[in-house]
Design an enzyme around this catalytic site. Structure first.
Site, PDB file in Angstrom:
ATOM      1  N   LYS A  90     -82.942  12.170  60.887  1.00  0.00           N
ATOM      2  CA  LYS A  90     -82.105  12.913  61.836  1.00  0.00           C
ATOM      3  C   LYS A  90     -81.973  14.368  61.399  1.00  0.00           C
ATOM      4  O   LYS A  90     -81.794  14.665  60.211  1.00  0.00           O
ATOM      5  CB  LYS A  90     -80.728  12.249  61.908  1.00  0.00           C
ATOM      6  CG  LYS A  90     -79.700  12.953  62.782  1.00  0.00           C
ATOM      7  CD  LYS A  90     -78.357  12.228  62.706  1.00  0.00           C
ATOM      8  CE  LYS A  90     -77.263  12.977  63.426  1.00  0.00           C
ATOM      9  NZ  LYS A  90     -75.944  12.318  63.293  1.00  0.00           N
ATOM     10  N   SER A 103     -73.524  11.780  67.367  1.00  0.00           N
ATOM     11  CA  SER A 103     -74.548  12.795  67.309  1.00  0.00           C
ATOM     12  C   SER A 103     -75.948  12.269  66.958  1.00  0.00           C
ATOM     13  O   SER A 103     -76.918  13.024  66.994  1.00  0.00           O
ATOM     14  CB  SER A 103     -74.157  13.858  66.276  1.00  0.00           C
ATOM     15  OG  SER A 103     -74.046  13.296  64.975  1.00  0.00           O
ATOM     16  N   SER A 144     -70.608   8.794  65.067  1.00  0.00           N
ATOM     17  CA  SER A 144     -71.955   9.249  65.427  1.00  0.00           C
ATOM     18  C   SER A 144     -73.063   8.241  65.186  1.00  0.00           C
ATOM     19  O   SER A 144     -74.203   8.477  65.590  1.00  0.00           O
ATOM     20  CB  SER A 144     -72.286  10.544  64.682  1.00  0.00           C
ATOM     21  OG  SER A 144     -71.489  11.592  65.166  1.00  0.00           O
TER      22      SER A 144
END
Length: 460
Positions: free
Chosen positions: A60, A136, A160
């Site tokens: 990520k 996220s 997230s």
């Protein structure tokens, strides 16, 4: 992971698996917009003898994470930044043998429950391309849900991991504080609110990955969780016994919860009763105003990272909420900091006491169905940091308390809406009881299986 069995039996080779994963990622990403960079060529180095050797994987874009890999944290203001060293967790991913093929999208500064940024645009949900993937860790969720890879790196500072898991129909485990490392470049991730791990499609895969990367903390790590009494991979087959389960569908802030989301959560409670657990309507006493004040610690940590960066980003290239974040970080005083720390304690203590009475808490993960693109506009200049936090907590009101308290929590894809959209249910346990979460999650996975559900955009 079924791929491991295929590779170990000789039915396929690791090279064949990697080639197939590359084709799958590129095929679905054309519709999902979930990658920040072209696929890595070659894949990042890994130990071919690791317990997960050959399994395709993605990281990520939320921080400097893998040595030599550019990062932008979703921002067009961060250009030319390259990680100088591996994050400790990345080192463990490599040692586990995961084959890292690319980097996934995140909102700017990872401060939204919508993976939408000026730099990368909307990441689209494989269940409905007009809707978002949560945030996220949204790019990771999109590609795992679409069947391109079985597992992808994610982290969770307010929800997230769990929020995109719910939006995309995945398993999203946030480990206890200290279970996974945050160093060496970060000493204390968001004042202890943030946990590093991954998104998976099955409970079994989450358990095996936690065994591979959740060992003893590196020297000097501030937080450390006690080692489990046995491998987590054993837990999905273990009997949790008869548990005291609390269930609520009421958000602590009082915001309304979508009736379809609430109904799936209630059904999960009924399944748990059928299995043999005792289910009671109850929840910890979480003050929503104190929660926002406590979560300001994580926001200010992000702002401070920008202000301390060797190359401070051009404010004109930042999105509106990030610009506001920098201004509020600069104005934040020592007294403000102490008030936020005190708010953190006032959230944590009632949660801890609650788990003296109950073994498990069941809630919705999100308060709503996956949001349409643009519903959470991070580039809106009217938001302060506190009003922005309140706005995203209207969408995802159930996750953040357990970042503040450090409890493990998992989102499971236990239902779908009339529109065919996934609905996640969150389970929370006492600190350091990932073992219990995995046992009960496996019971629900068997009782309400989700493996045969595939989104319209899928890498078959």
């Amino acid at each position: 992971m079924g791929l491991l069995g295929l590779m170990r039996s000789g039915a396929v080779t690791a090279d064949e698996v990697e080639a197939a994963a590359r084709r799958a990622i590129e095929a679905v990403n054309a519709e999902l917009n979930a990658l920040t960079l072209p696929l890595f060529e070659p894949a990042l180095g890994h130990d071919p003898r690791g317990p997960l050797a050959g399994v395709p994987f993605l990281i990520k874009d939320s921080q400097p994470f893998a040595r030599g890999v550019p990062f932008a944290i979703g921002s067009r203001a961060i250009r030319g930044a390259v990680a100088s060293a591996d994050h400790e967790l990345m080192a463990r991913f490599r040692a586990a043998g995961l084959v890292t093929l690319g980097q996934t999208t995140t909102p700017e500064m990872a401060l939204s429950f919508a993976t939408e940024s000026v730099r990368y645009g909307f990441t689209r949900n494989p269940w409905d391309l007009e809707r978002g993937v949560g945030g996220s860790s949204g790019g990771a969720a999109a590609l795992v849900a679409a069947g391109a890879v079985p597992v992808a790196h994610a982290n969770d500072g307010a929800g997230s991991i769990r929020v995109p898991a719910a939006a995309c129909g995945l398993v999203g485990l946030k480990p206890s504080r200290g279970r996974t490392p945050c160093g060496p470049l970060i000493g204390e991730a968001a004042f202890g609110h943030s946990a590093e791990f991954a998104l998976t499609r099955t409970v079994r895969d989450a358990a095996h990955l936690l065994d591979a990367v959740g060992g003893a903390p590196p020297v000097g790590e501030k937080y450390a969780a006690p080692p489990p009494p046995r491998p987590y991979a054993d837990e999905p087959r273990a009997d949790p016994g008869r548990l005291r389960v609390a269930l609520t569908t009421a958000a602590w802030s009082g915001v309304p919860v979508d009736p379809q989301v609430a109904a799936v959560t209630v059904n999960a409670g009924q399944v748990l009763e059928w299995i043999g657990h005792t289910v009671t309507e109850a929840s910890p006493a979480v003050d929503p105003d104190l929660l926002v004040e406590a979560m300001m610690l994580g926001a200010i940590a992000a702002g401070a990272a920008l202000l301390r960066a060797r190359r401070r980003p051009d404010p004109a290239l930042l999105e509106a909420v990030t610009r506001r974040l920098i201004a509020e970080t600069q104005a934040f005083t020592a007294l403000d900091m102490m008030a936020a720390v005190d708010a953190q304690h006032q959230v944590t203590r009632p949660v801890g006491l609650f788990f003296e009475e109950y073994d498990l808490l069941v809630t919705p993960t999100l308060g709503h169905l996956p949001a349409r693109h643009g519903a959470l506009d991070y580039d809106d200049p009217d938001y302060s940091m506190r009003s922005w936090l309140r706005r995203i907590f209207e969408y995802g009101p159930f996750t953040a308390p357990f970042n503040v308290s450090g409890n493990p929590a998992i989102s499971l894809p236990l239902g779908h809406s009339r529109e065919g959209l996934p609905i996640g249910v969150q389970l929370v346990a006492a600190r350091d009881r990932e073992d219990l979460l995995l046992r009960v999650a496996a019971q629900l996975e068997q009782a309400v299986p989700w493996h045969d559900r595939k989104p319209p955009v899928h890498a078959d």
